[in-house]
Write an enzyme that holds these catalytic residues in place. Sequence first.
Site, PDB file in Angstrom:
ATOM      1  N   ASP A  10       0.856  -1.210   0.000  1.00 25.19           N
ATOM      2  CA  ASP A  10       0.000   0.000   0.000  1.00 25.19           C
ATOM      3  C   ASP A  10       0.884   1.250   0.000  1.00 25.19           C
ATOM      4  OD1 ASP A  10      -0.819   0.420   3.543  1.00 25.19           O
ATOM      5  OD2 ASP A  10       0.938  -0.495   2.617  1.00 25.19           O
ATOM      6  N   HIS A 242       9.611  -0.264   9.183  1.00 20.97           N
ATOM      7  CA  HIS A 242       8.603  -1.320   9.130  1.00 20.97           C
ATOM      8  C   HIS A 242       8.766  -2.224   7.892  1.00 20.97           C
ATOM      9  CE1 HIS A 242       6.674   0.417  12.571  1.00 20.97           C
ATOM     10  NE2 HIS A 242       6.359   1.530  11.947  1.00 20.97           N
TER      11      HIS A 242
HETATM   12  O1  RIB Z   1       2.323  -0.400  10.888  1.00 23.09           O
HETATM   13  C1  RIB Z   1       3.218  -0.193   9.810  1.00 23.09           C
HETATM   14  C2  RIB Z   1       2.606  -0.621   8.515  1.00 23.09           C
HETATM   15  O2  RIB Z   1       1.453   0.171   8.232  1.00 23.09           O
HETATM   16  C3  RIB Z   1       3.544  -0.419   7.320  1.00 23.09           C
HETATM   17  O3  RIB Z   1       3.275  -1.400   6.345  1.00 23.09           O
HETATM   18  C4  RIB Z   1       3.166   0.928   6.808  1.00 23.09           C
HETATM   19  O4  RIB Z   1       3.427   1.064   5.406  1.00 23.09           O
HETATM   20  C5  RIB Z   1       1.689   0.923   7.048  1.00 23.09           C
HETATM   21  O5  RIB Z   1       1.091   0.244   5.950  1.00 23.09           O
HETATM   22 CA    CA Z   2       2.858  -0.735   4.048  1.00 19.23          CA
END
Ligand code: RIB
Ligand code: CA
Length: 310
Positions: A10, A242
């Site tokens: 995303d 992340h």
């Molecule tokens: O919590 C972090 C996640 O949520 C990552 O994938 C960031 O891109 C959002 O999608």
């Molecule tokens: Ca993400």
Amino acid sequence: MVKKIIIDTDPGIDDATAISLALRSPELEVIGLTSVFGNAKGEVTAQNALRLVELEGHDSVPVARGSDVPLIIPLEALGTMVHGEDGMGNTNPPPPKGKLLDAHAAEFIIQMIRSNPGKVTLVPIGPLTNIALALKLDPGIVGLVDEVVLMGGTLSCPGNISPVAEANIYHDPHAADLVLRAGWPLVMVGLDVTQEVFMTRAYLDEIYQADNPATNLMRKILPIYQKFHDGFFGLGGDIHTHDPSAIVYLLAPHLFHTQSVAVFVETEGRCMGQTVADWHHQWGDRPEVKVCMNVQANEVLALIKERLVK
Ligand code: RIB
Ligand code: CA
């Protein structure tokens, strides 16, 4: 052996870095991107996925658009306050040149898994709606994937979108619960480790010296993401790592300490999106998955830098 991967994404600021990292790693063959709502609207993340494969000349990587809404819950707040309305830090990037595949993400996922039995790793780094739809359409893919390595969930630390929930799980808890109980080989790269890997301002400044398309994009889109991390966590310009951490797991799984446990997802109420582990191995109504609980953060950061500055 080069690992064939599909990144379900995303994009999304950290997704962008993760996708650049994957495309710059010879150990991985990105056989496709599938886009999903989450950090921005579905139509936005799809166009961003096209932009990202074009960024450094990987135009031949197919991009299939997926779901714009969760399986069951209404589409709630998107992550635009963290990633910008355009998912790219409100930098208003030029439109991509390429076109999306004429297939839904779930169909693309099924088709690629069935045409490469045992060889495809699914790498979801957004809400799990597309993965759940693929499972519902063709449950047989469970026995045909190499592995599922997802960024999402949290077992030992507070949530980042609610007191107990991590954003990817929260955005579609029913999908996440389906994926976590499917019985396929699955690794959960959650906040337990991604919030231990800090890209500091100094680290980012070193990366920006590379002055290549990937690092120049990071320099452009990161300020809003740094502002969020400072406001929410008081990180003073540093950021959590992340989605790129999930890609590093594919490259160097030895940098992560995992434990096997059954994990379920709360799908309603104030704790919606919470990932709950049965650490006593007594009450799990599903197969266990591998959850990352510790990480060699410095080595993860070194590997990310090595690939991004090339
Ligand atoms: O919590 C972090 C996640 O949520 C990552 O994938 C960031 O891109 C959002 O999608
Ligand atoms: Ca993400």
